[in-house]
Design an enzyme around this catalytic site. Structure first.
Site, PDB file in Angstrom:
ATOM      1  N   HIS A   1     -19.261  14.403   2.994  1.00  0.00           N
ATOM      2  CA  HIS A   1     -19.143  13.413   1.965  1.00  0.00           C
ATOM      3  C   HIS A   1     -17.699  12.505   2.430  1.00  0.00           C
ATOM      4  CE1 HIS A   1     -18.662  11.295  -1.839  1.00  0.00           C
ATOM      5  NE2 HIS A   1     -17.516  11.452  -1.881  1.00  0.00           N
TER       6      HIS A   1
ATOM      7  N   TYR B   1     -18.211  12.200   7.466  1.00  0.00           N
ATOM      8  CA  TYR B   1     -19.168  11.563   8.287  1.00  0.00           C
ATOM      9  C   TYR B   1     -19.390  12.449   9.591  1.00  0.00           C
ATOM     10  CZ  TYR B   1     -18.291   7.784   4.891  1.00  0.00           C
ATOM     11  OH  TYR B   1     -18.142   7.248   3.512  1.00  0.00           O
TER      12      TYR B   1
ATOM     13  N   GLU C   1     -20.898   3.132  -3.255  1.00  0.00           N
ATOM     14  CA  GLU C   1     -20.769   4.381  -3.363  1.00  0.00           C
ATOM     15  C   GLU C   1     -21.885   5.084  -4.117  1.00  0.00           C
ATOM     16  OE1 GLU C   1     -19.142   7.120  -2.642  1.00  0.00           O
ATOM     17  OE2 GLU C   1     -17.038   6.499  -2.045  1.00  0.00           O
ATOM     18  N   SER C   2     -22.028   6.284  -4.076  1.00  0.00           N
ATOM     19  CA  SER C   2     -23.088   7.013  -4.925  1.00  0.00           C
ATOM     20  C   SER C   2     -22.509   8.076  -5.559  1.00  0.00           C
ATOM     21  CB  SER C   2     -24.238   7.445  -4.010  1.00  0.00           C
ATOM     22  OG  SER C   2     -23.995   8.475  -3.253  1.00  0.00           O
ATOM     23  N   HIS C   3     -23.215   8.653  -6.748  1.00  0.00           N
ATOM     24  CA  HIS C   3     -23.022   9.748  -7.418  1.00  0.00           C
ATOM     25  C   HIS C   3     -24.407  10.404  -7.542  1.00  0.00           C
ATOM     26  CE1 HIS C   3     -18.890  10.568  -9.262  1.00  0.00           C
ATOM     27  NE2 HIS C   3     -18.483  10.363  -8.026  1.00  0.00           N
TER      28      HIS C   3
ATOM     29  N   GLU D   1     -10.924  17.049  -8.554  1.00  0.00           N
ATOM     30  CA  GLU D   1     -11.266  15.606  -8.258  1.00  0.00           C
ATOM     31  C   GLU D   1     -11.247  14.726  -9.772  1.00  0.00           C
ATOM     32  OE1 GLU D   1     -14.837  15.140  -6.318  1.00  0.00           O
ATOM     33  OE2 GLU D   1     -14.175  16.434  -4.509  1.00  0.00           O
ATOM     34  N   THR D   2     -10.417  15.276 -10.616  1.00  0.00           N
ATOM     35  CA  THR D   2     -10.160  14.728 -11.941  1.00  0.00           C
ATOM     36  C   THR D   2     -10.057  13.379 -11.746  1.00  0.00           C
ATOM     37  OG1 THR D   2      -9.029  16.604 -12.732  1.00  0.00           O
ATOM     38  CG2 THR D   2      -8.880  14.614 -14.030  1.00  0.00           C
TER      39      THR D   2
END
Length: 704
Positions: A36, A39, A82-84, A294-295
């Site tokens: 993530h 790369y 971006e993606s989630h 990662e708050t």
């Protein structure tokens, strides 16, 4: 928390450190070396993408959070995608909402004001209850965050395929505007700057970067998903833009938390962070959890000592936490201290230099798959195509988004192939995202070229020329040779098209390990988000009596189309002929700018019928003559081929296009007219599509 480091990587770490790493240090390295963030399985091939150009202000370099392109008059646009995916598969509401929040922070970290969001969503068929649950949660999360923070969702995609049943794709793109001389970097170039953190750190999102860099385990992974708070996000947005001229660098706290933000911001220099100074949401957090949490709604600033008080004072107005947690140092080491003890001390070079992998590549057999042409009545084909899930009305989704906030939206979702926004300099910005997994699963090289060309065509339908793009490359496990081959070939196609159109790729993302519960990869899904500029506003309109002009060459290339997805694969694969895409796009752009076009649509999903369907669903009938489509022989190809380089335009001056096409080196033919009714005349046959229009308008609401 599971650490994703391999035994080979653990040996590399020990060799570099000349000692056994502490557990806390392994977690920091795991975050920095995750797919993530690093790369490591894609970087070699990503370097082939063209990222430079005369208008590029900031491209793919030095851990910058977003790319920037000069649009004239002292302005630049900033863009990112971006993606989630993994978080949305576990908790669709928070997964999607935090995806929106994260991309907005990427934009404001450049000092830019976000002006538009796009969401590109792919889930399994809505026949399955879990997919319905996923989609409802995803749409709610996107709407919740975007509407609350005041950034319009102006467009996107919503498509369905069973390969996404366990692993939905949730892509979010954002565009911002900034004065070119006010762009803020994400990295520092000198020591002595204070590290200022805004926001509370909690226990949500622990190990999120590592979680996003491996297969979903099926175990309880909810702790890796961040929790969304758009009201805190709005404070971060407003204050960051207010203090942008008082800071030297800004870094969003996204994947990898403080570990990644501090290391990347230092960019080869060092940093000391005192974890006791980090404002916490939860008391008694372990130091390693503070480092990798990662708050959301947190931002890191590099600030000169004399500006620290002013920066934090801006947050104090909102009673929002702000603290000096450390500083940039010359010694190239990243150090985290807790209660006076050194918890982590790692060389910057180690953290920023993960091993680079090139996995085995095994391409599919080149043997042409030959299948018999299905025997389907034209009427049945049309009715099946226009009621497919991919072509139904998406208003159920975009009506949940505030797409007019900010008052700059010229073309609303559902009105055209591209969004269009008014910019502060009086120009118009077009934005579109495109993917084609059905083509990519057949030939990812051709697909890479085709999706880039389609994005370019989509911008042309509102009169804009593409100027910059970002990509998102979504695949299964890169260690599987056939998956990796698809990935490499997709990049090759995208790179070739980007160079042909002379459009730089100023940013992007790679998402691997997208698989279903059986270990089967999703269909390869590279995605292109492109922006373009126009000097003229364009508002599509349709009226009875207008000619329908087909621009471009229709070919007998049916494989990987919606028709063959429904009725069975047959025929040739469509080849991307980029010169045809460019020529036909130039004709459409000129036609719009000279006032000759009232409506334009590129031919893609569903072929000619799919393009005409967008007219029929707005309350008209169309009549076409298949004899006027002179470049294809097969009737299915004439109606359903998805080969590129083609548009339909509505006009009352068809000769303008037939003559211009001859001058430009292609063909344009009048193939029909817009008429009254709710159906389609094909030659001498009429098909009433009233029932299909009702399905189109109500499908998503009925299912969901």
């Amino acid at each position: 928390m599971t650490i994703s480091l391999s035994s080979y990587e653990l040996e590399l770490i020990k060799k570099e450190l000349k000692r056994e790493p502490k557990e806390e240090e392994l977690k920091v390295i795991d975050a920095l070396w995750s797919e993530h963030c690093s790369y490591k399985s894609s970087k070699v091939f990503l370097r082939s993408l063209p990222s430079e150009g005369p208008n590029v202000v900031m491209g793919i370099e030095d851990w910058q959070d977003a790319g920037a392109v000069d649009i004239g008059d002292g302005y630049a646009i900033v863009m990112k995608v971006e993606s989630h995916n993994h978080p949305s598969a576990i908790d669709p509401f928070n997964g999607a909402a935090t995806g929106v929040g994260g991309i907005i922070r990427d934009i404001i970290s450049k000092g830019a004001r976000p002006i538009a969001l796009l969401d590109m969503i792919r889930v399994g068929s809505l026949r399955h209850e879990r997919n319905r649950w996923l989609l409802k949660g995803i749409i709610s999360g996107i709407g919740f965050y975007g509407n609350s923070i005041g950034v319009p969702v102006v467009g996107g995609e919503l498509s369905f395929d069973d390969s996404y049943t366990d692993n939905p794709l949730v892509d979010v793109a954002c565009v911002g505007i900034v004065r070119k001389d006010k762009i803020i970097p994400s990295v520092v170039k000198k020591p002595g700057l204070k590290l200022v953190l805004a926001g509370l750190t909690g226990i949500d999102g622990l190990g999120g970067a590592s979680f996003a860099s491996r297969k979903l385990s099926g175990e309880d992974e909810i702790g890796a998903v961040q929790i969304a708070d758009p009201f805190a996000g709005k404070i971060i947005l407003d204050v960051t833009l207010e203090i942008a001229d008082k800071v030297e660098a800004i870094k969003d706290l996204g994947g990898g938390g403080l570990a990644v933000a501090v290391t990347e911001m230092a960019n080869g220099l060092g940093a000391i962070v005192n974890l006791d100074k980090v404002p916490l949401r939860v008391k008694g957090m372990k130091p390693e959890d503070i480092i990798i949490s990662e708050t959301q709604e947190r931002m890191l600033y590099a600030v000169k000592d004399e500006n620290v008080k002013e920066v934090c004072k801006a947050f104090e107005y909102y009673e929002y936490p702000c603290a000096v947690i450390g500083e940039i140092i010359e010694e190239p080491k990243i150090k985290f201290l807790y209660e006076g003890k050194e918890v982590v001390s790692l060389p910057s070079s180690l953290l920023l230099s993960p091993p680079i992998y090139v996995w085995d590549i095994k391409e599919e057999d080149e043997e042409q798959k030959i299948n018999e042409k299905p025997n389907v009545r034209i009427e049945d084909a049309i009715r099946n195509i226009v009621t497919s899930e991919d072509l139904v009305n998406k208003e159920w989704a975009y009506s949940q988004f505030d797409y007019e906030v900010g008052t700059s939206t010229v073309i609303k979702p559902g009105e055209a192939d591209s969004a269009l926004l008014l910019l502060p300099n009086g120009k118009f910005l077009a934005i579109k995202g495109d993917a084609n997994p059905d083509l990519c699963v057949e030939d990812s090289y051709e697909c890479g070229k085709a999706i880039f060309a389609e994005a370019y065509r989509n911008l042309a339908t509102v009169g804009a020329r593409g100027i910059a793009a970002v990509d998102h490359l979504q695949f299964g496990d890169p260690k599987k040779p056939k998956v990796y081959a698809k990935f490499v070939e997709a990049i090759r196609g995208i790179s070739e098209a980007a160079r042909f159109f002379n459009i730089p790729i100023v940013g992007g993302k790679v998402s691997f390990y997208n698989e279903n519960s059986k270990g089967e990869p999703i269909k390869p899904t590279p995605l292109i988000v492109m922006v373009g500029l126009s000097d003229k506003p364009f508002r599509p309109s349709i009226e009875e009596g207008l000619d329908i002009v087909l621009i471009g060459i229709t070919r007998d290339e049916m494989r990987a189309s919606l028709f063959t997805k429904i009725f069975g694969q047959y025929g040739k694969l469509p080849k991307a002929r980029l010169s045809e895409d460019l020529i036909s796009s130039e004709i459409v752009i000129q036609g719009i700018h000279e006032g000759k076009i009232t409506y334009a649509k590129d031919i893609s999903k569903g072929g000619l019928i799919g393009a005409l369907w967008s007219i029929i669903t707005k309350g008209y009938s169309v009549s076409i003559s298949t004899d006027a489509i002179i470049t294809a022989e097969d009737i299915y190809s004439k109606l359903f081929s998805e080969n590129g380089g083609r548009f339909i335009v509505l006009t009352n001056d068809s000769q303008f296009f037939t003559r211009l096409a001859e001058k430009k080196g292609t063909i344009a033919r009048v193939i029909g007219k817009v008429t009254k009714g709710s159906g389609i005349y094909i030659d001498s046959d009429y098909y009433d599509l009233s029932k299909e229009i009702d399905i189109y308008n109500n499908y998503l609401e009925a299912r969901l």
